[in-house]
Motif scaffolding. Sequence first.
Motif, short mmCIF file in Angstrom:
data_model
loop_
_atom_site.label_atom_id
_atom_site.label_comp_id
_atom_site.label_asym_id
_atom_site.label_seq_id
_atom_site.Cartn_x
_atom_site.Cartn_y
_atom_site.Cartn_z
N GLN A 58 0.83 -1.20 0.00
CA GLN A 58 0.00 0.00 0.00
C GLN A 58 0.87 1.26 0.00
O GLN A 58 0.65 2.19 -0.78
CB GLN A 58 -0.91 -0.01 1.25
N GLU A 59 1.89 1.26 0.84
CA GLU A 59 2.74 2.45 0.96
C GLU A 59 3.68 2.58 -0.25
O GLU A 59 3.93 3.68 -0.74
CB GLU A 59 3.53 2.43 2.27
N ASN A 61 3.01 1.57 -3.23
CA ASN A 61 2.19 2.04 -4.35
C ASN A 61 1.83 3.52 -4.20
O ASN A 61 1.87 4.27 -5.18
CB ASN A 61 0.90 1.21 -4.48
N ASP A 62 1.51 3.92 -2.99
CA ASP A 62 1.18 5.34 -2.78
C ASP A 62 2.39 6.23 -3.04
O ASP A 62 2.27 7.34 -3.57
CB ASP A 62 0.65 5.56 -1.35
N TRP A 63 3.55 5.73 -2.69
CA TRP A 63 4.78 6.49 -2.96
C TRP A 63 4.97 6.62 -4.47
O TRP A 63 5.29 7.71 -4.98
CB TRP A 63 5.94 5.76 -2.29
N THR A 65 2.70 6.51 -6.85
CA THR A 65 1.69 7.31 -7.55
C THR A 65 1.60 8.74 -7.02
O THR A 65 1.15 9.64 -7.72
CB THR A 65 0.29 6.67 -7.45
N LEU A 66 2.02 8.96 -5.79
CA LEU A 66 1.82 10.28 -5.18
C LEU A 66 3.10 11.06 -4.90
O LEU A 66 3.06 12.28 -4.72
CB LEU A 66 1.06 10.12 -3.85
N GLY A 70 2.15 11.97 -0.77
CA GLY A 70 1.72 10.88 0.11
C GLY A 70 1.74 11.28 1.58
O GLY A 70 1.01 10.70 2.38
N ASN A 73 -1.70 12.78 1.42
CA ASN A 73 -2.77 12.21 0.62
C ASN A 73 -2.73 10.70 0.44
O ASN A 73 -3.58 10.14 -0.26
CB ASN A 73 -2.80 12.87 -0.76
N ALA A 74 -1.74 10.03 1.01
CA ALA A 74 -1.74 8.57 0.91
C ALA A 74 -3.00 8.06 1.59
O ALA A 74 -3.61 8.76 2.40
CB ALA A 74 -0.50 8.00 1.60
N LYS A 75 -3.36 6.82 1.28
CA LYS A 75 -4.54 6.24 1.93
C LYS A 75 -4.36 6.34 3.45
O LYS A 75 -5.29 6.71 4.17
CB LYS A 75 -4.69 4.78 1.49
#
Length: 416
Positions: A58-59, A61-63, A65-66, A70, A73-75
């Motif tokens: 999760q982290e 992927n957020d890194w 894309t963001l 992040g 705005n990360a999940k």
Amino acid sequence: MNYKATRDFALSLDRNDGLSKYRNQFHIPLQKNGKEHIYFCGNSLGLQPKKTKEFIDQEINDWATLGVEGHLNAKNPWLPYHESLSQSYANIVGSKKSEVVAMNTLTVNLHLMMVSFYRPTSKRYKIVIEADAFPSDTYAVESQIKFHGFSLEKSLIKIKPRAGESALRTEDIIDVINKEGDEISLIMLGGVNYYTGQVFDFEEITKSAHSKAILVGFDLAHAVGNIKLELHNWHVDFAVWCSYKYLNSGPGSVGGAFIHEKHHNSDMPRFSGWWGHNKEDRFDMPDNFNPIKSAEGWQLSNPPILSLAAIRASLSFFEEVGMQKLVAKSKGLNKYFLYLLNSIDSDRIEIITPKNSGCQISIKVINGNKDLFEKITNEGVIADWREPDVIRVAPVPLYNSYLDLYGFYKILKQLL
Ligand SMILES: *Cc1c(COP(=O)(O)O)cnc(C)c1O
């Protein structure tokens, strides 16, 4: 209960175990022949929960894309990520949420705590530790004493078990407090001794120390996630731990610290960093350090999120099950294990862990022959050997089964 040393009996205990379903949620290492190892090393490196990968992904992927966004705005936004662990940690160590923080690693935290809690004067400068403390703790304590310009001979009190005994008696610790209390600055003990598995009487020791104005810290490396703790009510001053042993958060993962709330507003010295600064204006980059009035005020750096994600995955089990049920199963495992071990008629082994300890059982091999350990390893057991003569085995309630205990017993019995 009338125990039996049979495979069927062990299986029946597993069937009646409300936590048996959790085993399947961990990766159990396999032997070359494809069979599962009997893994008794959760006191050294806890096994990997299958869901850990998802939490880390999760982290990652957020890194991807963001990027820097992040943080907000990360999940699970990274800026307050560590805060999401605090309630679980508070439940595990028995504290308020404001008294715990996930940060650094164990020995680093031990030093940071001693910067605040070991402030020797010419009259009061001694530190008390266990004679057989984990080496890192001894090194840390010794280097703090030397750092302050005191001599080890005069300043370090190492408490030893009595001749012929393996565990320390509470009364002997209290005796040292009564005799030398006016010169003792800090008592620093492992909450559960790493070698013998002995659980210390936190409350009694802390009470006695405080009556002499001595501060008390515990290293919870072998206690956290293993035994029921009440750090707040026991008035412990500080504690530190790692998350990769009973807390299953992966090799070298971030540790934690407890600082009793009575110290949150004190002006004791500390080594500071920006992450400990008041959250309201941290990002205004002010010149003067203004600490958060909680355990978080001792943070230095922004923490490694990938490591915190692994902790979060594991702590979700602790949230779901709770320490009470874990400890109850741990006692059940322990009781059956001792029954099995005691039914082996051999003068080659001796259990040195006191009754009513945590998961770990330390088996002393008479004459210190490491051969026995190597043989059980060849038979598929993962345990560990501690010089000079101890095999440590730690069946843990989240993923070990009664059948594991029986399997170990059968191997050991055959070899003896
Ligand atoms: C495992 C353990 C450590 C390890 O320290 P790190 O700083 O995490 O490497 C320290 N002290 C005790 C008592 C331990 O059991």
